[in-house]
Write a protein that holds these residues in place. Structure first.
Motif, short mmCIF file in Angstrom:
data_model
loop_
_atom_site.label_atom_id
_atom_site.label_comp_id
_atom_site.label_asym_id
_atom_site.label_seq_id
_atom_site.Cartn_x
_atom_site.Cartn_y
_atom_site.Cartn_z
N MET A 111 0.83 -1.19 0.00
CA MET A 111 0.00 0.00 0.00
C MET A 111 0.87 1.25 0.00
SD MET A 111 -3.30 0.32 2.38
CE MET A 111 -3.66 -1.40 2.68
N ALA A 112 0.52 2.21 -0.81
CA ALA A 112 1.33 3.42 -0.84
C ALA A 112 0.47 4.60 -1.28
CB ALA A 112 2.50 3.23 -1.81
N ILE A 113 0.95 5.77 -0.96
CA ILE A 113 0.25 6.98 -1.35
C ILE A 113 0.92 7.54 -2.60
CG2 ILE A 113 -0.29 9.36 -0.67
CD1 ILE A 113 -1.85 7.37 0.97
N LYS A 114 0.10 7.92 -3.57
CA LYS A 114 0.64 8.40 -4.83
C LYS A 114 0.02 9.75 -5.17
CE LYS A 114 0.36 6.61 -9.23
NZ LYS A 114 -0.17 5.52 -10.05
N VAL A 115 0.87 10.68 -5.61
CA VAL A 115 0.36 11.97 -6.09
C VAL A 115 0.24 11.87 -7.61
CG1 VAL A 115 0.77 14.44 -6.26
CG2 VAL A 115 1.47 13.20 -4.20
N LEU A 116 -0.95 12.19 -8.12
CA LEU A 116 -1.14 12.18 -9.57
C LEU A 116 -0.69 13.54 -10.10
CD1 LEU A 116 -4.68 10.56 -9.42
CD2 LEU A 116 -2.51 9.41 -9.88
N LYS A 117 0.49 13.52 -10.74
CA LYS A 117 1.16 14.79 -11.05
C LYS A 117 0.35 15.70 -11.96
CE LYS A 117 5.81 13.31 -10.07
NZ LYS A 117 7.04 12.75 -10.57
N ASP A 118 -0.42 15.09 -12.87
CA ASP A 118 -1.17 15.93 -13.79
C ASP A 118 -2.36 16.62 -13.13
OD1 ASP A 118 -1.86 13.28 -13.55
OD2 ASP A 118 -3.00 13.23 -15.43
N LEU A 119 -2.78 16.10 -11.96
CA LEU A 119 -3.91 16.72 -11.27
C LEU A 119 -3.48 17.69 -10.18
CD1 LEU A 119 -6.39 13.70 -10.96
CD2 LEU A 119 -6.49 15.61 -12.57
N CYS A 120 -2.25 17.54 -9.66
CA CYS A 120 -1.78 18.36 -8.56
C CYS A 120 -1.61 19.81 -9.01
CB CYS A 120 -0.46 17.82 -8.01
SG CYS A 120 0.20 18.81 -6.65
N ARG A 121 -2.21 20.73 -8.23
CA ARG A 121 -2.10 22.15 -8.59
C ARG A 121 -1.14 22.89 -7.66
NH1 ARG A 121 -7.11 23.52 -10.98
NH2 ARG A 121 -7.72 21.78 -12.27
N ASN A 167 7.36 11.94 0.88
CA ASN A 167 8.70 11.54 1.31
C ASN A 167 8.67 10.30 2.20
OD1 ASN A 167 8.38 12.25 4.06
ND2 ASN A 167 8.89 14.39 3.61
N GLU A 168 9.84 9.95 2.75
CA GLU A 168 9.96 8.66 3.44
C GLU A 168 9.24 8.60 4.79
OE1 GLU A 168 12.40 10.74 2.85
OE2 GLU A 168 13.33 11.19 4.78
N LYS A 169 8.74 9.75 5.25
CA LYS A 169 8.04 9.72 6.53
C LYS A 169 6.60 9.24 6.38
CE LYS A 169 10.46 13.69 8.11
NZ LYS A 169 10.14 15.07 8.41
N CYS A 170 6.17 9.02 5.16
CA CYS A 170 4.79 8.62 4.91
C CYS A 170 4.47 7.28 5.54
CB CYS A 170 4.55 8.53 3.40
SG CYS A 170 2.87 8.00 2.99
#
Lengths: 426, 266
Positions: free
Chosen positions: A1-11, A35-38
């Motif tokens: 499981m991981a958190i992902k930022v969708l770069k094309d949607l991030c404003r 970062n690694e603290k997630c």
């Protein structure tokens, strides 16, 4: 499981950075980067106005169906069942029926000459008792108890094992979990198996947006909710890939079932193998301290004093108050740290979690750790000089004033409550 | 004799507040500190060193690069060596995975006689990592240690272990794992000389990554952790309570008791 930022949607609005409890998000130019603290807690997901953050879940399914039934470590000391064991049998009973009709709750009794406790376990909800007896198990030792419990888990394969978060449960459970290479969640305050029950709980008691959860989801994995980050955050933990799922549960937070004197169940005497050489510590003495016994966990009324008492002598008034109302003396961490009162009186995150019928907070400002340990009390009464003290935000009744003037009046009027109430009805 | 102390840099959770409007954690200005129970663990190790000049004390921690500051503090208190494991690969580890990292690190650090850890860290409050390191290294353990005594042979140890309603007296031999609580001692302050040395070029602080400790990468980090966060949220505040405004303390007491009676709680 991981958190992902969708770069094309991030404003690049940085809302996620504000929402993250772990400082686990940085900005790389105009894009948020994890970062690694997630810890994959997901706090950022709902904070993102652009749906630019998502959680990725690995889909590899492991066959966990060989594991069945709920085990409760029925902690006993000197041949007496601990209160938390009764509470956990009640909770285990509830969860087992939610999982399926043929899921049982089983008590695990470890000790020497303790078969008399089996009946009590049935009376509080156990369908079955596993009895692990040996002379070498007379008193708790990490080595001895870990060995026999791990052997039993390997043989009978329970789906869930819950322990009381006592000084013994918190010593034993991590050791068992590490040997079995399975997960363990500490100090849980809420357990759920059905998604629909979890949704109900969250809607009633939390700020969580439950729209992403499906009430018809057949998943019955254990959802273990606990305070984290000093009680500032609640986290629900799952153990999806390994079995058994294990938790320690805070004493005093689960409800025991009404005792059923007619209840019976199945007794399984487990063949335990433990040798002297397995146990590497030697207990010389077990001492019950003669100090005043405070059972904050079982108290119906708690009178707690805080820094606002001003001096250790303030506890004399609190004691007088507690005596009058048939309550128990509690304390904030500040007073314990100041040496005004023994640690055994401390209510809060690092002390005892309490849920009395009435909690009187006298001169307690309401640090978040303290609130974490008492905010599920039925009624909270706060008496404090400072009208802005955070304690008033959780109080059902607040009195702004000098506790040295207010408390003596409450003591004086206490026995007149009935008459006062009747007078108010006229 | 070599003593290993496990420590963690934690946010001072007593300084943390919730934003009343946004319901998020306000962490601006929240200091990072040496976890309190770990300071007790370090103090007890340093006390052994005070009495036995041949004893060395090594502090090990896992965390982000800035956890090095905490190791400097430990050295300034009197520790001889500090080791920080910092690697993205170990980030997000739960207690099981963290114990894999720390036990691999301790194994890599070479022979030792005893491990002291704090009972629990104030950010997670799990109390699981100490026992789980002990399990991975096959050491006997005593948790909740409130009194500690070591024989002249530096092998036989007698401790008091706190229980809810008393204590146990336990004998244990090195090598072993002990976890400390605050009743054990009062941690010393850093010394001026210690601070100078700890900030100096000769200070023995190592920063290692996952490769350095030769840990099995399939047993560390978020992916390998058996537990995962399913959801997280801030606790909902209760509905607004009633402020009792009445003329004088006696009237306040009367209004309070009338209300408590009406609610059937007394």
């Amino acid at each position: 499981m991981a958190i992902k930022v969708l770069k094309d949607l991030c404003r690049g609005c940085k809302m996620c950075i504000k929402a993250c409890p772990f400082q686990a998000i940085d900005m790389d130019g105009k894009i948020a980067v994890i970062n690694e603290k997630c810890t994959a807690c997901g706090a950022c997901i709902s904070a993102c106005p652009f749906k630019a953050i998502e959680k990725t879940v690995d889909e590899d399914v492991v066959d966990l169906s060989a594991y069945k039934h709920i085990w409760v470590y029925a902690e006993q000391r000197h041949g007496e069942l601990m209160g938390v064991a009764r509470e956990l049998l009640g909770e285990g009973h509830r969860l087992s029926r939610e999982i399926s009709d043929d899921t049982q709750v089983c008590a695990v009794l470890v000790g020497n000459k303790i078969d008399h406790l089996a009946k009590e376990c049935y009376e509080y909800g156990a369908d079955k008792v596993y009895l692990l007896e040996d002379e070498k198990l007379e008193n708790f030792t990490t080595d001895g108890y870990t060995k026999v419990i791990v052997d039993a888990i390997n043989e009978y394969k329970p789906e869930i094992v819950i322990y009381g978060a006592t000084h013994i449960g918190r010593d034993l459970a991590p050791r068992v979990a590490a040997r079995l290479n399975t997960g363990l969640t500490a100090d849980c305050t809420k357990l759920d198996v059905k998604v629909s029950s979890y949704i109900d709980y969250c809607n009633k008691n939390t700020t969580l947006d439950t729209s992403s959860l499906d009430a018809n989801d057949p998943d019955t994995g254990l959802k273990q909710t606990r305070p984290a980050f000093g009680g500032n955050l609640m986290a629900t933990i799952i153990c999806p890939k390994t079995r058994p799922q294990m938790s320690t549960v805070r004493p005093g937070v689960m409800s025991k079932r009404e005792r059923n004197p007619q209840a019976t169940g199945e007794l399984v005497k487990v063949d335990v193998k433990v040798a002297d050489s397995d146990i590497r510590t030697k207990i010389i003495n077990i001492v019950k301290e003669a100090k005043e016994r405070v059972s904050l966990t079982d108290a119906e009324i708690i009178c707690s004093g805080g820094r606002g008492l001003g001096a250790p002598e303030g506890f004399e008034l609190i004691k007088k108050f507690a005596d009058k109302v048939d309550g128990v003396v509690g304390s904030s961490r500040a007073c314990v740290d100041n040496g005004w009162i023994d640690h055994s009186h401390q209510v809060g995150q690092t002390g005892t979690t309490v849920k009395p019928r009435i909690y009187f907070a006298c001169g307690i400002s309401g640090a978040i750790q303290h609130l974490a340990g008492m905010q599920s009390s039925d009624i909270i009464v706060a008496i404090n000089k400072d009208p802005d003290a955070p304690i008033f935000s959780v109080a059902d009744y607040g009195i702004v004033g000098d506790l040295y003037k207010v408390i003596p009046q409450i003591i004086e009027e206490w026995d007149n409550a009935e008459a006062l109430f009747e007078a108010s009805q006229k | 004799m070599r003593i290993i102390v496990c420590a963690k840099q934690v946010p001072d959770t007593s300084e943390v507040r919730i934003d009343p409007v946004k319901k998020t954690i306000i962490r601006d200005g929240v200091p990072s500190i040496l976890n309190p129970d770990d300071a007790n663990a370090l103090e007890e190790a340093l006390k052994i060193k005070d009495n036995n000049p041949d004893v060395t004390v090594s502090v090990v921690t896992m965390g982000p690069p800035q956890a090095k500051d905490m190791l400097i503090e430990c050295l300034a208190m009197g520790a001889d060596e500090g080791v920080l494991i910092s690697d993205r690969a170990v980030g997000g580890s739960d207690t099981w995975a963290t114990s894999n990292v720390l036990s691999a690190t301790i194994a890599k650090m070479g022979p030792f006689d005893m491990i002291f850890a704090g009972r629990q860290a104030i950010d997670g409050d799990t109390a699981q990592v100490g026992p789980q390191i002990a399990e991975k290294l096959d050491l006997p353990q005593v948790t909740y240690v409130t009194e500690f005594e070591i024989a002249k042979n530096l092998k036989d140890i007698k401790v008091k272990r706190q229980l809810e309603d008393g204590y146990e007296e336990i004998e244990i031999q090195t090598p072993c794992m002990l976890t400390a609580i605050k009743e054990l001692n009062s941690p010393r302050y850093m010394s001026i000389g210690g601070i100078v040395d700890a900030c100096g070029a000769d200070a023995d602080i190592k920063v290692w990554n996952a490769k350095d400790i030769e840990v099995d990468l399939t047993t560390v980090g978020l992916e390998a952790s058996p537990t995962n966060v399913y959801r997280s949220f801030t606790p909902a505040p209760k509905g607004k309570g009633m402020m009792i405004e009445a003329d004088g303390e006696k009237e306040q007491a009367k209004v309070l008791l009338t209300n408590l009676k009406a609610k059937h709680v007394i």
